[in-house]
Design a protein around this motif. Sequence first.
Motif, short mmCIF file in Angstrom:
data_model
loop_
_atom_site.label_atom_id
_atom_site.label_comp_id
_atom_site.label_asym_id
_atom_site.label_seq_id
_atom_site.Cartn_x
_atom_site.Cartn_y
_atom_site.Cartn_z
N GLN A 88 -4.01 -21.40 -5.49
CA GLN A 88 -2.85 -21.87 -6.24
C GLN A 88 -2.33 -20.76 -7.15
OE1 GLN A 88 -4.02 -26.56 -6.95
NE2 GLN A 88 -4.94 -25.05 -8.28
N ILE A 89 -1.03 -20.79 -7.42
CA ILE A 89 -0.43 -19.91 -8.41
C ILE A 89 0.31 -20.79 -9.41
CG2 ILE A 89 1.28 -18.09 -8.84
CD1 ILE A 89 0.69 -17.02 -6.04
N LEU A 90 0.07 -20.54 -10.69
CA LEU A 90 0.73 -21.27 -11.78
C LEU A 90 1.48 -20.26 -12.62
CD1 LEU A 90 1.25 -23.74 -13.61
CD2 LEU A 90 -0.97 -23.28 -14.69
N SER A 91 2.80 -20.34 -12.61
CA SER A 91 3.64 -19.39 -13.36
C SER A 91 4.18 -20.07 -14.61
CB SER A 91 4.79 -18.89 -12.47
OG SER A 91 5.56 -17.93 -13.15
N LEU A 92 3.73 -19.59 -15.77
CA LEU A 92 4.13 -20.14 -17.06
C LEU A 92 5.35 -19.39 -17.58
CD1 LEU A 92 0.56 -20.31 -18.67
CD2 LEU A 92 1.74 -22.12 -17.41
N GLY A 93 6.41 -20.12 -17.92
CA GLY A 93 7.63 -19.46 -18.34
C GLY A 93 8.22 -18.64 -17.21
N TYR A 113 2.35 -23.48 -5.25
CA TYR A 113 2.96 -22.57 -6.22
C TYR A 113 3.72 -23.43 -7.23
CZ TYR A 113 4.90 -18.06 -7.77
OH TYR A 113 5.20 -16.94 -8.49
N VAL A 114 3.31 -23.35 -8.50
CA VAL A 114 3.90 -24.18 -9.56
C VAL A 114 4.58 -23.28 -10.58
CG1 VAL A 114 3.47 -25.88 -11.37
CG2 VAL A 114 2.13 -25.94 -9.25
N GLU A 115 5.85 -23.59 -10.89
CA GLU A 115 6.60 -22.86 -11.91
C GLU A 115 6.98 -23.80 -13.05
OE1 GLU A 115 8.80 -19.24 -9.59
OE2 GLU A 115 9.92 -21.11 -9.73
N ASP A 166 3.34 -27.99 -25.97
CA ASP A 166 2.91 -29.39 -25.93
C ASP A 166 1.86 -29.55 -24.84
OD1 ASP A 166 2.59 -32.13 -25.70
OD2 ASP A 166 4.73 -32.57 -25.92
N LEU A 167 0.58 -29.44 -25.21
CA LEU A 167 -0.49 -29.47 -24.22
C LEU A 167 -0.69 -30.85 -23.61
CD1 LEU A 167 -3.18 -27.11 -25.81
CD2 LEU A 167 -1.31 -26.59 -24.25
N GLN A 168 -0.38 -31.90 -24.32
CA GLN A 168 -0.47 -33.24 -23.74
C GLN A 168 0.55 -33.38 -22.61
OE1 GLN A 168 -2.65 -35.97 -24.17
NE2 GLN A 168 -1.51 -36.44 -22.29
N GLN A 169 1.76 -32.91 -22.87
CA GLN A 169 2.79 -32.93 -21.83
C GLN A 169 2.39 -32.02 -20.67
OE1 GLN A 169 6.53 -31.11 -22.82
NE2 GLN A 169 7.67 -32.21 -21.24
N LEU A 170 1.73 -30.93 -20.96
CA LEU A 170 1.29 -30.00 -19.92
C LEU A 170 0.31 -30.69 -18.97
CD1 LEU A 170 1.39 -27.17 -18.74
CD2 LEU A 170 -0.35 -26.47 -20.40
N ASP A 171 -0.60 -31.48 -19.51
CA ASP A 171 -1.52 -32.24 -18.66
C ASP A 171 -0.76 -33.18 -17.74
OD1 ASP A 171 -3.91 -31.10 -19.54
OD2 ASP A 171 -4.10 -32.51 -21.21
N ASP A 172 0.24 -33.86 -18.29
CA ASP A 172 1.05 -34.78 -17.48
C ASP A 172 1.80 -34.05 -16.38
OD1 ASP A 172 0.17 -36.78 -19.18
OD2 ASP A 172 1.99 -36.75 -20.42
N VAL A 173 2.34 -32.88 -16.70
CA VAL A 173 3.08 -32.10 -15.71
C VAL A 173 2.15 -31.60 -14.61
CG1 VAL A 173 4.33 -29.93 -15.39
CG2 VAL A 173 4.96 -31.46 -17.25
N ALA A 177 2.50 -32.22 -10.62
CA ALA A 177 2.52 -31.10 -9.67
C ALA A 177 1.41 -31.18 -8.64
CB ALA A 177 2.41 -29.78 -10.43
N ASN A 178 0.49 -32.12 -8.81
CA ASN A 178 -0.67 -32.25 -7.92
C ASN A 178 -1.51 -30.97 -7.90
OD1 ASN A 178 -0.16 -34.93 -7.03
ND2 ASN A 178 1.38 -34.17 -5.60
N LEU A 179 -1.58 -30.31 -9.03
CA LEU A 179 -2.38 -29.10 -9.14
C LEU A 179 -3.85 -29.47 -9.24
CD1 LEU A 179 -1.46 -25.87 -10.83
CD2 LEU A 179 -3.65 -26.84 -11.46
N ASP A 180 -4.69 -28.79 -8.46
CA ASP A 180 -6.12 -29.08 -8.39
C ASP A 180 -6.87 -28.06 -9.25
OD1 ASP A 180 -8.78 -29.48 -7.73
OD2 ASP A 180 -8.39 -29.80 -5.60
N PHE A 181 -7.45 -28.51 -10.35
CA PHE A 181 -8.13 -27.60 -11.27
C PHE A 181 -9.40 -27.00 -10.68
CE2 PHE A 181 -5.75 -30.30 -14.35
CZ PHE A 181 -5.02 -29.29 -14.95
#
Length: 314
Positions: A88-93, A113-115, A166-173, A177-181
């Motif tokens: 997976q790729i997670l692009s912040l900002g 790929y999550v942006e 907002d880390l709580q919102q980040l968890d929801d997002v 995104a169906n991102l697998d940690f």
Amino acid sequence: MAKRAADSHSNTAAVQATNDDASASKLSCVNKGYIRDDYVHLFVRKPVRRSPIINRGYFARWAVLRKLLFEFLGSGMNAGENNQIKKQILSLGAGFDTTYFQLKDEGKAPHLYVELDFKEVTSKKAALIDMHHQLKEKVGSDASISRDKGEVLADDYKLLPIDLRDLQQLDDVMALANLDFSLPTFIIAECVLIYMDPESGRSLVGWASKKFSTAIFFLYEQIHPYDAFGEQMIRNLESRGCGLLGIYSTPTLKAKERLFLDQGWQRAAAWDMLNIYSKFVDAQERCRNTIVLLMLLTTIWACSRIMASLRRTA
């Protein structure tokens, strides 16, 4: 309190505007032959020509990210392509970055790929993806694109709006995104944490350390605010409302490394761009771009001679 709120809003809006500058600089690099990107021109309204030193800086940044990305995506390869470990790729900002579309063309796109970016940015990007068939065909005909929500939801690509503080919102997002940690993940943050207040930046780095079982965090941002160049850089950015809120808490390479180690990351290594260019960029690429630069300087010299000749004959 009202003034602080206004200042905060101004900084956020100004930081969002740097996205347009970055895209224009990347297009300048493309137009001068430093890099190849078949999509960035779709995100630039008014092309500009940057100086050679800026072009080479963007080239080095682009080259090292691709080198590390390709190493990450190619690791864990088994005998057959179908047996490759999912990545997976997670692009912040992420802004108007086009890496996903380039990887699709090159057959190197990851499992997901999550942006992420502010809604004002993702709404514009979603609209451009919806508008241009070159982009839309890459995310697939079944992709859900919402300009109003600033969302693109495809099988292997997600563009979603968020305030990263907002880390709580980040968890929801992340759930949306169906991102697998549990999957190996490459996290990208180019000039993101530096615009956040130090506590928010530390919290985001710590969040990633706790959430992902296996991850690489690629950070690109400014250092050395106290030398002459750094002081001028900060004055220039602050005049545009873009305060580097995090630079004084991590002003050096060692401080950048300490930020990650203190937040639970097992290893951290930081390099300046001179080392990146000399040690991470392939010698062939350095030579090719030196030739590009020499050709440009030769053209400038020839034009100068012509202009001088014209002045003498006038």
